[in-house]
Design a protein around this motif. Structure first.
Motif, PDB file in Angstrom:
ATOM      1  N   GLU A 290       0.828  -1.207   0.000  1.00  0.00           N
ATOM      2  CA  GLU A 290       0.000   0.000   0.000  1.00  0.00           C
ATOM      3  C   GLU A 290       0.863   1.259   0.000  1.00  0.00           C
ATOM      4  OE1 GLU A 290      -3.443   2.191   2.747  1.00  0.00           O
ATOM      5  OE2 GLU A 290      -2.858   0.111   3.131  1.00  0.00           O
ATOM      6  N   GLY A 291       1.926   1.266   0.800  1.00  0.00           N
ATOM      7  CA  GLY A 291       2.822   2.420   0.833  1.00  0.00           C
ATOM      8  C   GLY A 291       3.538   2.613  -0.483  1.00  0.00           C
TER       9      GLY A 291
ATOM     10  N   VAL B 242       4.282   5.688  -5.602  1.00  0.00           N
ATOM     11  CA  VAL B 242       4.258   5.737  -7.064  1.00  0.00           C
ATOM     12  C   VAL B 242       3.236   6.773  -7.539  1.00  0.00           C
ATOM     13  CG1 VAL B 242       3.687   4.443  -9.151  1.00  0.00           C
ATOM     14  CG2 VAL B 242       5.073   3.376  -7.370  1.00  0.00           C
ATOM     15  N   SER B 243       2.093   6.832  -6.863  1.00  0.00           N
ATOM     16  CA  SER B 243       1.069   7.817  -7.209  1.00  0.00           C
ATOM     17  C   SER B 243       1.603   9.241  -7.047  1.00  0.00           C
ATOM     18  CB  SER B 243      -0.167   7.618  -6.333  1.00  0.00           C
ATOM     19  OG  SER B 243      -1.156   8.573  -6.620  1.00  0.00           O
ATOM     20  N   SER B 244       2.345   9.483  -5.962  1.00  0.00           N
ATOM     21  CA  SER B 244       2.944  10.806  -5.743  1.00  0.00           C
ATOM     22  C   SER B 244       3.985  11.114  -6.806  1.00  0.00           C
ATOM     23  CB  SER B 244       3.590  10.866  -4.354  1.00  0.00           C
ATOM     24  OG  SER B 244       2.626  10.744  -3.332  1.00  0.00           O
ATOM     25  N   LEU B 245       4.773  10.098  -7.170  1.00  0.00           N
ATOM     26  CA  LEU B 245       5.805  10.289  -8.189  1.00  0.00           C
ATOM     27  C   LEU B 245       5.189  10.722  -9.513  1.00  0.00           C
ATOM     28  CD1 LEU B 245       8.933   9.783  -8.726  1.00  0.00           C
ATOM     29  CD2 LEU B 245       8.192   7.624  -9.756  1.00  0.00           C
TER      30      LEU B 245
ATOM     31  N   SER C  39      10.562  15.276  -4.990  1.00  0.00           N
ATOM     32  CA  SER C  39      10.459  15.901  -3.668  1.00  0.00           C
ATOM     33  C   SER C  39       9.398  15.223  -2.814  1.00  0.00           C
ATOM     34  CB  SER C  39      10.133  17.392  -3.817  1.00  0.00           C
ATOM     35  OG  SER C  39       8.894  17.563  -4.500  1.00  0.00           O
ATOM     36  N   GLN C  40       8.490  14.461  -3.444  1.00  0.00           N
ATOM     37  CA  GLN C  40       7.401  13.824  -2.711  1.00  0.00           C
ATOM     38  C   GLN C  40       7.640  12.343  -2.425  1.00  0.00           C
ATOM     39  OE1 GLN C  40       6.749  15.396  -5.764  1.00  0.00           O
ATOM     40  NE2 GLN C  40       6.132  17.368  -4.897  1.00  0.00           N
ATOM     41  N   ALA C  41       8.485  11.677  -3.207  1.00  0.00           N
ATOM     42  CA  ALA C  41       8.615  10.229  -3.057  1.00  0.00           C
ATOM     43  C   ALA C  41       9.957   9.737  -3.582  1.00  0.00           C
ATOM     44  CB  ALA C  41       7.481   9.528  -3.802  1.00  0.00           C
ATOM     45  N   VAL C  42      10.372   8.595  -3.040  1.00  0.00           N
ATOM     46  CA  VAL C  42      11.532   7.859  -3.537  1.00  0.00           C
ATOM     47  C   VAL C  42      11.040   6.451  -3.861  1.00  0.00           C
ATOM     48  CG1 VAL C  42      13.863   7.035  -3.069  1.00  0.00           C
ATOM     49  CG2 VAL C  42      13.067   9.191  -2.054  1.00  0.00           C
TER      50      VAL C  42
ATOM     51  N   ARG D 258      12.147  -0.606   0.552  1.00  0.00           N
ATOM     52  CA  ARG D 258      13.012   0.558   0.415  1.00  0.00           C
ATOM     53  C   ARG D 258      12.218   1.783  -0.017  1.00  0.00           C
ATOM     54  NH1 ARG D 258      18.254  -0.552   1.052  1.00  0.00           N
ATOM     55  NH2 ARG D 258      18.954  -2.706   0.790  1.00  0.00           N
ATOM     56  N   THR D 259      11.206   1.590  -0.837  1.00  0.00           N
ATOM     57  CA  THR D 259      10.365   2.709  -1.269  1.00  0.00           C
ATOM     58  C   THR D 259       9.663   3.347  -0.079  1.00  0.00           C
ATOM     59  OG1 THR D 259       9.973   1.789  -3.476  1.00  0.00           O
ATOM     60  CG2 THR D 259       8.320   3.324  -2.627  1.00  0.00           C
ATOM     61  N   VAL D 260       9.030   2.534   0.744  1.00  0.00           N
ATOM     62  CA  VAL D 260       8.283   3.050   1.893  1.00  0.00           C
ATOM     63  C   VAL D 260       9.223   3.710   2.894  1.00  0.00           C
ATOM     64  CG1 VAL D 260       6.849   2.395   3.865  1.00  0.00           C
ATOM     65  CG2 VAL D 260       6.407   1.395   1.611  1.00  0.00           C
TER      66      VAL D 260
END
Length: 277
Positions: A40-41, A46-49, A77-80, A253-255
């Motif tokens: 979910e995270g 990905v949605s923010s990206l 700036s919003q996600a990695v 790692r994304t979360v």
């Protein structure tokens, strides 16, 4: 994941520290179940990206199921967002972006990472490394002049937000004029000429960051920092036995990296509430 432990080392650590006897198959099943908590995270990141106006990307090689594959990272700036893929082709970026076309894309000069934004910023740190190598092996003046030019660009990038638009425009014209002189300089050194040709091809992508003060970096160091732990993990464990393991680790790692960027949360402080949710 974050301590770069192979199944064998994790099995030994649990036995020595806690007296727990778990098979490697049991550990694999535990990890696979836990990885599902991060789905979910990952979707949220990905949605923010896909809404970001400035996106940077990079990738590194990894072994998955005994074959060469790639570990990608996308940074805004919003996600990695980390992503495991069997290929390093441009199709990975197109699938990740799902039609989104940001204002600026930041990457190295790898062909697959070109053409995904309205404008492009080439990572100047990559060019600086090429120039530094040329200075070490050649006595030609071109690499030395390029080094001075890059030093001036990096110095400008550090104080870009404190300068007026008119000042930035004037400094940009000066830098472009200086670069034109360097690229047109005659040289008998094959390495210098190759460097001139390489920079000429990226010429319109070198100073894009000046058009977006404080929003676009001159280097892709953020992506390289995000990839570094994965590179360490690759050296320690020699890759992944299954694609699900690589994809699950990318989700973790994304979360974790997105939370750390947003709030400064620790690795453990993100993982624990996620697996408990």
């Amino acid at each position: 994941t974050f301590q770069a432990l192979s199944y064998e080392r994790l099995q030994g650590a649990l036995s020595d520290l806690f007296g727990l006897t778990l098979s490697q198959g049991g550990l694999m099943n535990l990890l696979r179940r836990a990885q599902g908590c991060f789905a979910e995270g990952q979707v949220s990141a990905v949605s923010s990206l896909r809404r970001a106006e400035v996106i940077a990307s990079d990738e590194t090689g990894v072994r998955i199921e005994g074959s060469n594959a790639s570990h990608w990272v996308f940074h805004s700036s919003q996600a990695v967002v980390h992503h495991a893929s069997p290929t390093r082709a441009a199709s990975v970026i197109r699938e990740m972006m799902d039609g989104h076309h940001p204002a600026v894309w930041l990457s190295d000069r790898y062909t697959a990472q070109q053409g995904h934004g309205a404008a492009h910023q080439t990572c100047l740190a990559h060019l600086a490394r090429d120039v530094a190598y040329a200075m070490e092996v050649s006595a030609d003046s071109v690499p030395w002049r390029l080094q001075l030019w890059l030093n001036a660009v990096f110095a400008l990038s550090e104080r870009i937000t404190s300068l007026a638009a008119s000042t930035l425009s004037a400094k940009r014209r000066t830098l472009e004029r200086q670069l034109a002189d360097i690229l047109a300089a005659a040289s008998s050194c094959d390495l210098s000429r190759a460097l001139q040709a390489k920079i000429s091809r990226a010429r319109d992508q070198l100073l894009t960051f000046l058009d977006h003060p404080g929003l676009v970096e001159a280097t892709n160091n953020a992506c390289e920092r995000a990839l570094r732990p994965a590179v360490v993990q690759r050296k320690v464990t020699n890759g992944y036995r299954a694609m699900w393991a690589a994809q699950g680790e990318a989700a973790i790692r994304t979360v974790v990296d997105t939370a750390r960027q947003a709030t400064g949360a620790t690795v453990f402080g993100t993982i624990l509430p996620t697996v408990r949710a």
